[in-house]
Design an enzyme around this catalytic site. Structure first.
Site, PDB file in Angstrom:
ATOM      1  N   LYS A  13       0.823  -1.221   0.000  1.00 27.68           N
ATOM      2  CA  LYS A  13       0.000   0.000   0.000  1.00 27.68           C
ATOM      3  C   LYS A  13       0.856   1.269   0.000  1.00 27.68           C
ATOM      4  O   LYS A  13       0.654   2.150  -0.818  1.00 27.68           O
ATOM      5  CB  LYS A  13      -0.914   0.046   1.247  1.00 27.68           C
ATOM      6  CG  LYS A  13      -1.892  -1.077   1.377  1.00 27.68           C
ATOM      7  CD  LYS A  13      -2.829  -0.876   2.562  1.00 27.68           C
ATOM      8  CE  LYS A  13      -2.161  -0.863   3.919  1.00 27.68           C
ATOM      9  NZ  LYS A  13      -1.601  -2.140   4.358  1.00 27.68           N
ATOM     10  N   ARG A  88      -9.211   1.340   8.863  1.00 29.41           N
ATOM     11  CA  ARG A  88      -8.833  -0.032   9.218  1.00 29.41           C
ATOM     12  C   ARG A  88      -9.928  -0.717  10.017  1.00 29.41           C
ATOM     13  O   ARG A  88      -9.799  -1.879  10.371  1.00 29.41           O
ATOM     14  CB  ARG A  88      -7.569   0.003  10.069  1.00 29.41           C
ATOM     15  CG  ARG A  88      -6.271  -0.263   9.299  1.00 29.41           C
ATOM     16  CD  ARG A  88      -5.143  -0.151  10.286  1.00 29.41           C
ATOM     17  NE  ARG A  88      -3.954  -0.850   9.979  1.00 29.41           N
ATOM     18  CZ  ARG A  88      -2.862  -0.302   9.460  1.00 29.41           C
ATOM     19  NH1 ARG A  88      -2.864   0.944   9.079  1.00 29.41           N
ATOM     20  NH2 ARG A  88      -1.777  -1.020   9.308  1.00 29.41           N
ATOM     21  N   ARG A 122      11.637  -6.120   5.142  1.00 32.56           N
ATOM     22  CA  ARG A 122      11.412  -4.706   4.820  1.00 32.56           C
ATOM     23  C   ARG A 122      12.337  -3.803   5.643  1.00 32.56           C
ATOM     24  O   ARG A 122      12.612  -4.084   6.809  1.00 32.56           O
ATOM     25  CB  ARG A 122       9.950  -4.367   5.145  1.00 32.56           C
ATOM     26  CG  ARG A 122       9.596  -2.912   4.941  1.00 32.56           C
ATOM     27  CD  ARG A 122       8.123  -2.714   4.788  1.00 32.56           C
ATOM     28  NE  ARG A 122       7.387  -2.738   6.044  1.00 32.56           N
ATOM     29  CZ  ARG A 122       6.074  -2.487   6.119  1.00 32.56           C
ATOM     30  NH1 ARG A 122       5.382  -2.226   5.024  1.00 32.56           N
ATOM     31  NH2 ARG A 122       5.473  -2.519   7.285  1.00 32.56           N
ATOM     32  N   ARG A 155      11.515  -1.744  11.216  1.00 31.51           N
ATOM     33  CA  ARG A 155      10.490  -1.343  12.179  1.00 31.51           C
ATOM     34  C   ARG A 155      10.313  -2.438  13.227  1.00 31.51           C
ATOM     35  O   ARG A 155      10.340  -3.614  12.894  1.00 31.51           O
ATOM     36  CB  ARG A 155       9.155  -1.133  11.441  1.00 31.51           C
ATOM     37  CG  ARG A 155       9.070   0.201  10.733  1.00 31.51           C
ATOM     38  CD  ARG A 155       7.897   0.282   9.795  1.00 31.51           C
ATOM     39  NE  ARG A 155       6.636  -0.192  10.339  1.00 31.51           N
ATOM     40  CZ  ARG A 155       5.470  -0.149   9.685  1.00 31.51           C
ATOM     41  NH1 ARG A 155       5.428   0.360   8.469  1.00 31.51           N
ATOM     42  NH2 ARG A 155       4.370  -0.597  10.227  1.00 31.51           N
ATOM     43  N   ARG A 166      -0.292  -8.673  13.699  1.00 32.90           N
ATOM     44  CA  ARG A 166      -0.835  -7.682  12.754  1.00 32.90           C
ATOM     45  C   ARG A 166      -1.706  -8.341  11.689  1.00 32.90           C
ATOM     46  O   ARG A 166      -2.703  -7.780  11.271  1.00 32.90           O
ATOM     47  CB  ARG A 166       0.312  -6.892  12.107  1.00 32.90           C
ATOM     48  CG  ARG A 166       0.939  -5.907  13.099  1.00 32.90           C
ATOM     49  CD  ARG A 166       2.252  -5.387  12.590  1.00 32.90           C
ATOM     50  NE  ARG A 166       2.110  -4.516  11.442  1.00 32.90           N
ATOM     51  CZ  ARG A 166       3.070  -4.303  10.553  1.00 32.90           C
ATOM     52  NH1 ARG A 166       4.219  -4.910  10.664  1.00 32.90           N
ATOM     53  NH2 ARG A 166       2.865  -3.484   9.556  1.00 32.90           N
TER      54      ARG A 166
HETATM   55  P1  AMP Z   1       1.165   0.890   9.088  1.00 30.32           P
HETATM   56  O1  AMP Z   1       2.379   1.719   8.879  1.00 30.32           O
HETATM   57  O2  AMP Z   1       0.008   1.300   8.233  1.00 30.32           O
HETATM   58  O3  AMP Z   1       1.453  -0.591   8.983  1.00 30.32           O
HETATM   59  O4  AMP Z   1       0.684   1.139  10.595  1.00 30.32           O
HETATM   60  C1  AMP Z   1       1.527   0.825  11.687  1.00 30.32           C
HETATM   61  C2  AMP Z   1       0.704   0.770  12.959  1.00 30.32           C
HETATM   62  O5  AMP Z   1       0.104   2.041  13.213  1.00 30.32           O
HETATM   63  C3  AMP Z   1      -0.479  -0.205  12.950  1.00 30.32           C
HETATM   64  O6  AMP Z   1      -0.084  -1.536  13.246  1.00 30.32           O
HETATM   65  C4  AMP Z   1      -1.353   0.405  14.042  1.00 30.32           C
HETATM   66  O7  AMP Z   1      -0.849   0.124  15.333  1.00 30.32           O
HETATM   67  C5  AMP Z   1      -1.183   1.896  13.794  1.00 30.32           C
HETATM   68  N1  AMP Z   1      -2.184   2.383  12.812  1.00 30.32           N
HETATM   69  C6  AMP Z   1      -1.947   2.865  11.572  1.00 30.32           C
HETATM   70  N2  AMP Z   1      -3.082   3.215  10.955  1.00 30.32           N
HETATM   71  C7  AMP Z   1      -4.083   2.924  11.821  1.00 30.32           C
HETATM   72  C8  AMP Z   1      -5.504   3.018  11.758  1.00 30.32           C
HETATM   73  N3  AMP Z   1      -6.130   3.474  10.672  1.00 30.32           N
HETATM   74  N4  AMP Z   1      -6.206   2.636  12.862  1.00 30.32           N
HETATM   75  C9  AMP Z   1      -5.592   2.187  13.977  1.00 30.32           C
HETATM   76  N5  AMP Z   1      -4.262   2.035  14.080  1.00 30.32           N
HETATM   77  C10 AMP Z   1      -3.494   2.399  13.020  1.00 30.32           C
END
Ligand code: AMP
Length: 215
Positions: A13, A88, A122, A155, A166
């Site tokens: 994404k 999400r 990654r 990360r 996740r």
């Molecule tokens: P990402 O970089 O999109 O994988 O997001 C990393 C982490 O940020 C996720 O595992 C959540 O803990 C938090 N996070 C990101 N976007 C959201 C969202 N829309 N709702 C809730 N938590 C989020």
């Protein structure tokens, strides 16, 4: 165009959204990236989100929705945006629907095996956040960002124990959004069945589909 990128963690994404953004002239907005910035800057939002992110859980809806609302109200998002990692949950999708309409939802369909392989290899730039992969999308010099020379890091939530959590969170909370948006006739399924498809090919495929629905 107001676009949502849906798909499991590691489906591409962020990589695709950041490449589509200059082509479409609209910002790519990642709530995960916004949370990481907040953590780096020690803000109250960052302090709350960190506890959830470290465990691979979702940050609270209310906090995430507020942050996203403020971001899409900014001037650069007035002609549209590409949302990466939001919504999400169903409450987040409902909240977004109350603020604005959505033109299309790109659903990246990627098998678990590929997602796990990608996430565990990654790397991300500490400075400009560009995403690499030590197996499939390598930087020119090991550990160094091609764009800004920043340090590449893994990360914490890309480590094996958190990846599993996740993926479960994705299945339980986010996958239902596919049907939610299918009912609104907005979903474009983009399958990806190979671990090392060049991002530019995937972006081309997505852009072609978007042009088709716009025509
Ligand atoms: P990402 O970089 O999109 O994988 O997001 C990393 C982490 O940020 C996720 O595992 C959540 O803990 C938090 N996070 C990101 N976007 C959201 C969202 N829309 N709702 C809730 N938590 C989020």
């Amino acid at each position: 165009m107001k676009l949502i990128m849906l798909g499991p963690p590691g489906s591409g994404k962020g990589t695709y959204a950041s490449r589509m953004s200059p082509q479409m002239g609209i910002p790519a907005i990642s709530t995960g990236e916004m949370f990481r910035e907040n953590i780096k800057n020690g803000t109250p939002t960052g302090k709350i989100a960190k506890a959830y992110m470290d465990k691979g859980e979702l940050a609270p809806d209310e906090l995430t929705i507020k942050m996203l609302k403020e971001r899409i109200a900014q001037a650069d998002a007035k002609n549209g945006f590409i949302l990466d990692g939001f919504p999400r949950t169903i409450p987040q999708a409902d909240a977004l629907g109350k603020i604005t309409k959505t033109d299309a939802v790109v659903n990246l369909v990627v098998p678990d095996g590929i997602v796990i392989a990608r996430l565990s290899s990654r790397r991300q730039c500490r400075k400009c956040s560009k995403i690499y992969n030590v197996l499939f999308l390598k930087p020119r010099a090991e550990g160094v960002c091609d764009v800004c020379g920043g340090e590449l890091y893994q990360r914490d939530d890309d480590k094996p124990a958190t990846i599993k959590e996740r993926l479960e969170v994705y299945r339980k909370n986010t996958q239902p959004l596919i049907n939610y948006y299918k009912k609104q006739n907005l979903v474009i399924d983009i399958p990806c069945n190979s671990v090392d498809v060049p991002p530019e090919l995937m972006v081309e495929k997505i852009m072609k589909e978007l042009k088709r629905i716009k025509a």
